[in-house]
Design a protein around this motif. Structure first.
Motif: not given
Length: 124
Positions: A54-55, A108-124
């Motif tokens: 989905g991401e 909007g695409v930049g914000m999507a990237w930020l949210v996705i990268l935040f998830r990767l960093v915090t759950t990685g």
């Protein structure tokens, strides 16, 4: 000619018109090339990084959406300039609104990237 053949011919004609529009934007708008380069970086990253399906789809769709917005912005500019090349407030507002559509979609695409990268960093 049957209805099916007429439908096929309409689809074919629409594809030709769409291709002509894309070629025009490609040849005349430097900003389209910039967004293509942004997609050339963004899409491989979305595929390489450990993103969900989905991401990855969101990033790819967002990038394509920005390209579509650039085509719409170019269409607005062409219509405004075809009506008159004189400087007019509403003409400028229409062009600015088209440009804003591109910018908002890119944010909007930049914000999507930020949210996705935040998830990767915090759950990685």
């Amino acid at each position: 000619m049957g209805k099916i053949m007429q439908g096929i011919m309409r689809i074919r004609q629409r594809a030709i018109w769409s291709w002509q529009g894309w070629v025009h934007v490609w040849k005349t708008e430097q900003s389209l090339m910039q967004w293509i380069w942004a997609n050339a970086i963004s899409i491989p990253l979305a595929v390489i990084l450990p993103l969900t399906a989905g991401e990855t789809a969101l990033i790819i769709m967002g990038g394509v959406f920005v390209l579509a917005m650039e085509c719409i912005n170019t269409a607005i500019e062409r219509v405004v300039d075809d009506i008159s090349t004189q400087r007019r407030d509403r003409a400028g507002q229409a062009k600015d609104a088209g440009s804003a559509a591109v910018a908002v979609s890119a944010v909007g695409v930049g914000m999507a990237w930020l949210v996705i990268l935040f998830r990767l960093v915090t759950t990685g």
